[in-house]
Enzyme design. Structure first.
Site, PDB file in Angstrom:
ATOM      1  N   SER A 128      45.025 -79.581  50.039  1.00 29.13           N
ATOM      2  CA  SER A 128      44.170 -80.052  48.960  1.00 29.13           C
ATOM      3  C   SER A 128      44.616 -81.451  48.589  1.00 29.13           C
ATOM      4  O   SER A 128      45.750 -81.855  48.851  1.00 29.13           O
ATOM      5  CB  SER A 128      44.194 -79.115  47.761  1.00 29.13           C
ATOM      6  OG  SER A 128      45.476 -79.069  47.220  1.00 29.13           O
ATOM      7  N   ARG A 159      49.269 -64.874  53.284  1.00 30.39           N
ATOM      8  CA  ARG A 159      49.287 -66.336  53.409  1.00 30.39           C
ATOM      9  C   ARG A 159      50.067 -67.036  52.311  1.00 30.39           C
ATOM     10  O   ARG A 159      49.947 -68.229  52.124  1.00 30.39           O
ATOM     11  CB  ARG A 159      47.847 -66.864  53.517  1.00 30.39           C
ATOM     12  CG  ARG A 159      47.029 -66.780  52.261  1.00 30.39           C
ATOM     13  CD  ARG A 159      45.559 -66.534  52.549  1.00 30.39           C
ATOM     14  NE  ARG A 159      45.258 -65.150  52.210  1.00 30.39           N
ATOM     15  CZ  ARG A 159      44.858 -64.783  50.984  1.00 30.39           C
ATOM     16  NH1 ARG A 159      44.690 -65.669  50.047  1.00 30.39           N
ATOM     17  NH2 ARG A 159      44.614 -63.514  50.722  1.00 30.39           N
ATOM     18  N   HIS A 160      50.877 -66.275  51.553  1.00 28.96           N
ATOM     19  CA  HIS A 160      51.722 -66.879  50.523  1.00 28.96           C
ATOM     20  C   HIS A 160      53.185 -66.570  50.760  1.00 28.96           C
ATOM     21  O   HIS A 160      53.525 -65.453  51.155  1.00 28.96           O
ATOM     22  CB  HIS A 160      51.353 -66.330  49.141  1.00 28.96           C
ATOM     23  CG  HIS A 160      50.045 -66.825  48.620  1.00 28.96           C
ATOM     24  ND1 HIS A 160      48.859 -66.199  48.893  1.00 28.96           N
ATOM     25  CD2 HIS A 160      49.729 -67.893  47.851  1.00 28.96           C
ATOM     26  CE1 HIS A 160      47.862 -66.855  48.304  1.00 28.96           C
ATOM     27  NE2 HIS A 160      48.369 -67.893  47.674  1.00 28.96           N
ATOM     28  N   ARG A 203      50.375 -72.856  57.108  1.00 28.05           N
ATOM     29  CA  ARG A 203      48.950 -72.498  57.123  1.00 28.05           C
ATOM     30  C   ARG A 203      48.271 -73.143  58.332  1.00 28.05           C
ATOM     31  O   ARG A 203      47.467 -72.515  59.022  1.00 28.05           O
ATOM     32  CB  ARG A 203      48.271 -72.983  55.829  1.00 28.05           C
ATOM     33  CG  ARG A 203      48.777 -72.295  54.566  1.00 28.05           C
ATOM     34  CD  ARG A 203      47.867 -71.156  54.169  1.00 28.05           C
ATOM     35  NE  ARG A 203      48.300 -70.505  52.948  1.00 28.05           N
ATOM     36  CZ  ARG A 203      47.740 -70.693  51.751  1.00 28.05           C
ATOM     37  NH1 ARG A 203      46.743 -71.548  51.609  1.00 28.05           N
ATOM     38  NH2 ARG A 203      48.169 -70.034  50.708  1.00 28.05           N
ATOM     39  N   GLU A 255      42.762 -71.869  52.804  1.00 25.83           N
ATOM     40  CA  GLU A 255      42.958 -73.231  52.319  1.00 25.83           C
ATOM     41  C   GLU A 255      44.183 -73.825  53.005  1.00 25.83           C
ATOM     42  O   GLU A 255      45.272 -73.277  52.948  1.00 25.83           O
ATOM     43  CB  GLU A 255      43.169 -73.201  50.803  1.00 25.83           C
ATOM     44  CG  GLU A 255      43.413 -74.558  50.200  1.00 25.83           C
ATOM     45  CD  GLU A 255      43.960 -74.466  48.765  1.00 25.83           C
ATOM     46  OE1 GLU A 255      43.629 -73.486  48.066  1.00 25.83           O
ATOM     47  OE2 GLU A 255      44.715 -75.356  48.379  1.00 25.83           O
TER      48      GLU A 255
END
Length: 434
Positions: A360, A224-225, A408, A357
């Site tokens: 944010s 996920r990066h 994401r 995540e």
RNA sequence: GCCGCGGUGGUGUAGCCCGGUCGAGCAUGGGGGCCUGUCACGCCCCAGACCCGAGUUCAAAUCCCGGCCGCGGCGCCA
């Protein structure tokens, strides 16, 4: 059309109702089947597939020979007569009268049809061919819907779309590592976030958003990066973090609705049901999350960000979308505003889906003096932020915002667990091509 | 970056533990042939591969070491 052939119909427009009409298709040779006296060509264009067929008795010997010579993925113009036919897929097909090879293809390096699957790595090495497959087609058509829905939603809420520089001067912002670039006779850096610019812009436009790349030179080697990501950033004057979470409620709701409406076919291609989200999205505080971990007997460091173990444990209780709010101030960037009367917690949140995540955000510190203090307490030198701090002297409104990882979100919508599936040309520690 | 596992035709895999039977199996794709309603068309024939390097051994796809690459997990992560 410089190549002299005009398309009359898309593949999806070949229907029984067209029976008898002369049509010209432009597209790629998806697949062919040779039955001896009959040759089928499946033609693919942006609308889908259509079957073209020729009978040996009905066409010239030259054309007949040519039909078997075309390789898959070649670009063809097919002229013929539309025919309603019960045996044809979709009830209609094109009887071939003439075919022109517009652009030949070599044998494709991976299977576009879908009989044999290729590993993700092999697919990425051959991405442009891979993108012709139904699944990537579905993913990136959904992505387009998502981007469009986000734009209209934010614009309807008074945000204007802005574009901030990605080449920046200072590497002292803390947090993620930056890539450096040669900038004439100096060193510059690739921006890891439009954070400072978008905050500043609230003092001029109140509400701004940007959908743009961000660069992170991290060691991260996970599903996920990536080193280059597309961030959806929004920032609004006179909002606090609760307002921003409500804004995100509406945004997620709008995105899900748009995809359900506009991408039915794509969701089906991905084997997905219609998507669902209940708003408002549940909000739990960091301290409540900690209690859950304690109850489950999951260890965690005091006042620290959660690691994968903690997030996975939490996601067993909190499925789908949820917010974790009021994070420890120390675990958050300097610009997150401490809670009034409880400065060890700050007005901040993460939007989660399961243990991933997605976004944010926070109410930001809008007092220049406090901001300097916060920089110092996080080990940053306020002097390196002079150009940023300057604008806090000229009427900086209270403001809040969020940063959302587009890919994401797309992972969640498409059900993919590797971010590389949902980024057309992913960049990671090793991959710099294609 | 750390730990674990892996790398076989264009693609996806079997074989590796237990070295020789591998002249490396299968599927798909490719070439050739037959076939007039296929839609994973069918049938017959053919071509095509052991990541790189060093080592052990009479003998290495198979065992050992290093490198590169990949997969999974973790860490890092405005």
């Amino acid at each position: 059309m410089t190549f002299g052939i005009k398309r009359t119909h898309l593949a999806s427009e070949i229907t029984p109702a067209l029976d008898g009409s002369q049509v010209t298709l432009l597209g790629w040779l998806h697949e062919k089947r040779d039955l001896g006296g009959l040759r089928f060509l499946l033609i693919r264009d942006r609308s889908g597939l259509v079957q073209a067929v020729a009978a040996k008795k009905e066409v010239s010997p030259e054309l007949w020979e040519e039909l078997s010579s075309f390789k898959r993925e070649s670009v063809l113009a097919v002229k013929g007569i539309a025919k309603a036919s019960p045996q044809a897929p979709g009830g209609a097909e094109v009887r071939i009268r003439e075919v022109l090879l517009i652009s030949p293809s070599e044998d494709p390096p991976i299977d576009v049809v879908g009989k044999t699957s290729a590993d993700l790595d092999t697919r990425l090495d051959n991405r442009i061919v891979d993108l012709r497959r139904v699944e990537p087609q579905a993913i990136f058509r959904i992505q387009s819907t998502v981007a469009s829905a986000i734009r209209s939603y934010l614009r309807e809420n008074g945000f204007i779309e802005v574009f901030t520089p990605k080449i920046i001067a200072t590497a002292t912002e803390g947090g993620a590592s930056l890539f450096s670039v040669f900038y004439y006779d100096r060193i510059a850096y690739l921006s890891q976030s439009p954070q400072l610019y978008k905050e500043q812009l609230t003092s001029a436009f109140e509400r701004v958003f940007e959908i743009a790349p961000a660069f992170r030179a991290e060691e991260s080697d996970t599903q996920r990066h990536l080193s280059e990501i597309t961030m959806v950033d929004a920032e609004a004057a006179f909002m606090d973090y609760q307002d921003v979470m409500s804004l995100l409620d509406g945004l997620v709701e709008r995105v899900v609705k748009a995809v359900n409406e506009e991408n039915r076919r794509e969701l089906r291609a991905l084997g997905r049901e219609a998507l669902e989200v209940k708003v408002p999205i549940p909000r739990i505080t960091y301290d409540e999350a900690v209690s859950i971990l304690d109850r489950k007997g999951v260890e965690h460091e005091k006042d620290a960000d959660f690691g994968t173990v903690q997030l996975k444990a939490l996601s067993e209780e909190l499925r789908d979308f949820y917010f974790i709010t009021d994070w420890p101030t120390a675990a958050r960037p300097f610009y997150a505003k401490p809670l009034e009367g409880r400065p060890e917690r700050c007005e901040s949140f993460d939007l989660m889906y399961g243990w991933i995540e997605l976004a944010s955000g926070a109410t930001r510190v809008n007092d220049g003096k406090l901001l300097k203090e916060r920089m110092s307490s996080q080990g940053l030198n306020p002097d390196s932020f002079k150009t940023h701090l300057k604008w806090f002297n000229y009427g900086m409104p209270p403001h809040s915002g969020f940063g959302l990882g587009l890919a994401r979100l797309l992972m969640v919508l498409t059900g993919k667990d590797n971010i590389r599936e949902v980024v057309m040309f992913p960049r990671d520690k090793r991959r710099l091509e294609p």
